[in-house]
Enzyme design. Structure first.
Site, short mmCIF file in Angstrom:
data_model
loop_
_atom_site.label_atom_id
_atom_site.label_comp_id
_atom_site.label_asym_id
_atom_site.label_seq_id
_atom_site.Cartn_x
_atom_site.Cartn_y
_atom_site.Cartn_z
CG LEU A 5 -1.38 -0.98 1.07
CD1 LEU A 5 -3.34 -1.03 2.35
CD2 LEU A 5 -2.64 -1.43 0.15
CD GLU A 6 4.74 1.10 -3.21
OE1 GLU A 6 5.87 2.00 -3.17
OE2 GLU A 6 5.20 -0.03 -2.67
#
Length: 404
Positions: free
Chosen positions: A156-157
């Site tokens: 998750l970025e």
């Protein structure tokens, strides 16, 4: 931070939950060959491998050369043209895939296994494309079912982790998959900063807390952020441990038992250099603190550039530092071979309630740092606020300090 890589209905997800579907049962139903799981230590040590891009190396040859048993395949995304169904890199539908499955079969034939990573830097993520957590989970369940997975990674970025609705879907999906696939190893990977992780990473952790979700680990990527060798990375890991403690109410050992490192071998996207000596230093830190995960981006890059360029460029297919093939994979093998301490700590229960602060009042103006109580929880103002209900929004002005 990984700049080098280029739906089922909600009702279906509910059916999966009601049936208590496991990855193994699903694999049998789809005709896939059941695969015994490796130890969690191997899934925690699996380096990232792009099986369709960046000149994929021969996984079997790497296994023979290093003793590596697990790979983290990257990345599953939403279709580039829109929709809530899983694809490899936004272009190759999982439903019709044979190429990645062939790679997985070859790895398993040698006694190894894979985890699959979803997300990464760029592209459209399923958490952005799907309507809610249930449909997001149903899309990911297709991947678990197709490949009979025992492990999955939520990377998750940017830009997804700046989207509150998308992160809510991803964390909710991770929780559903964890419940519906007993024994599934789940890692969550996000950006690293000198302070541990940035504002969006911290909000992601708060979302996990609010949903009651605890993965096997939360990993940070301490690169592409002004880092300078191993000392800066271990400092970030120490700071991230403090964030995990304060967010979840864990003690230091429990936080380390749920903390992971995801590095970048050689020259990073922003020109930082991480050598074999840096990897050894971080490995020593990870094992001495009994951390849960040690991985890197990527094994496609775990070879010397030809001709050698002495760190002059960043490549998706070589490290830009002097090395022999698969030097960095050997640190993953070392991490997997370290026996974790007996009785690895598990998440501690919610801390014993403390006395309640003065009750929140909608007409009172509160400055940052002021503490109040609301619905039997203490809350601390992050900034000036008035008439904003504590807990009404994960991203709001109030930080939950626990039951009172």
């Amino acid at each position: 931070m990984r700049r080098l890589h280029a739906c089922l209905s909600a009702a279906a997800a509910v059916v999966l939950a009601a049936a208590g579907t496991t990855a193994l049962v699903a694999a049998n139903a789809s005709g896939a060959t059941p695969q015994d799981a490796l130890s969690n230590r191997w899934y925690a040590a699996a380096p990232y491998l792009m099986p369709l891009d960046n000149d994929p190396p021969d996984a079997s040859a790497i296994m023979d050369a290093t003793g590596l048993k697990a790979f983290q395949l990257a990345f599953v995304l939403a279709p580039n043209g829109g929709g809530c169904s899983p694809t490899w890199g936004g272009t190759a539908p999982v439903s019709s895939d044979t190429a990645v499955k062939s790679t997985i079969d070859a790895i398993r034939a040698k006694g190894g296994d894979v985890s699959v990573s979803i997300g990464g830097y760029g592209g459209t993520k399923l958490g952005q494309a799907c309507a809610d957590a249930a449909s997001t989970a149903a899309a990911y369940q297709q991947v678990i079912t197709k490949y009979g997975l025992h492990a999955i990674d939520f990377d998750l970025e940017e830009p997804e982790y700046e989207n509150t609705a998308a992160i809510k879907n991803e964390i909710g999906a991770a929780k559903i998959l964890q419940q519906n696939n007993p024994g599934l190893y789940v890692s969550v990977t996000t950006a690293g900063t000198a302070d541990g992780t940035g504002w969006f990473g911290k909000q992601m952790l708060l979302e996990a807390k609010s949903q009651g979700f605890t993965p096997n680990n939360f990993s940070i990527m301490p690169f592409d952020g002004g880092f300078n060798g191993a000392a800066s990375q271990t400092s970030a890991l120490t700071n991230f441990n403090s964030i995990l403690q304060s967010t979840f109410g864990w003690d230091e050992a429990t936080a380390y038992a749920h903390e992971g490192f995801s590095g970048m071998n050689g020259r990073s996207d922003t020109g930082e250099i991480f050598t074999q000596a840096d990897f050894q230093t971080v490995l020593d830190y990870a094992t001495s603190h009994h951390m849960d995960r040690f991985t890197f981006w990527s094994i496609n890059r775990d070879r010397q550039c030809s001709p050698p360029d002495n760190g002059g460029r960043t490549s998706g297919t070589c490290s830009s530092v002097a090395q022999s093939d698969w030097d960095f994979a050997k640190y993953s093998v070392k991490f997997a071979g370290v026996t974790p301490p007996t009785g690895t700590p598990t998440p501690t229960p919610t801390p014993t309630p403390t006395s309640c602060k003065p009750a929140w009042n909608s007409s009172t103006a509160y400055t940052g740092g002021t503490e109040v109580s609301y619905e039997q929880h203490n809350w601390k103002a992050k900034w000036w606020t008035q008439n904003e209900v504590p807990g009404a929004s994960t991203w709001g002005p109030w930080q939950d300090e626990g039951a009172c």
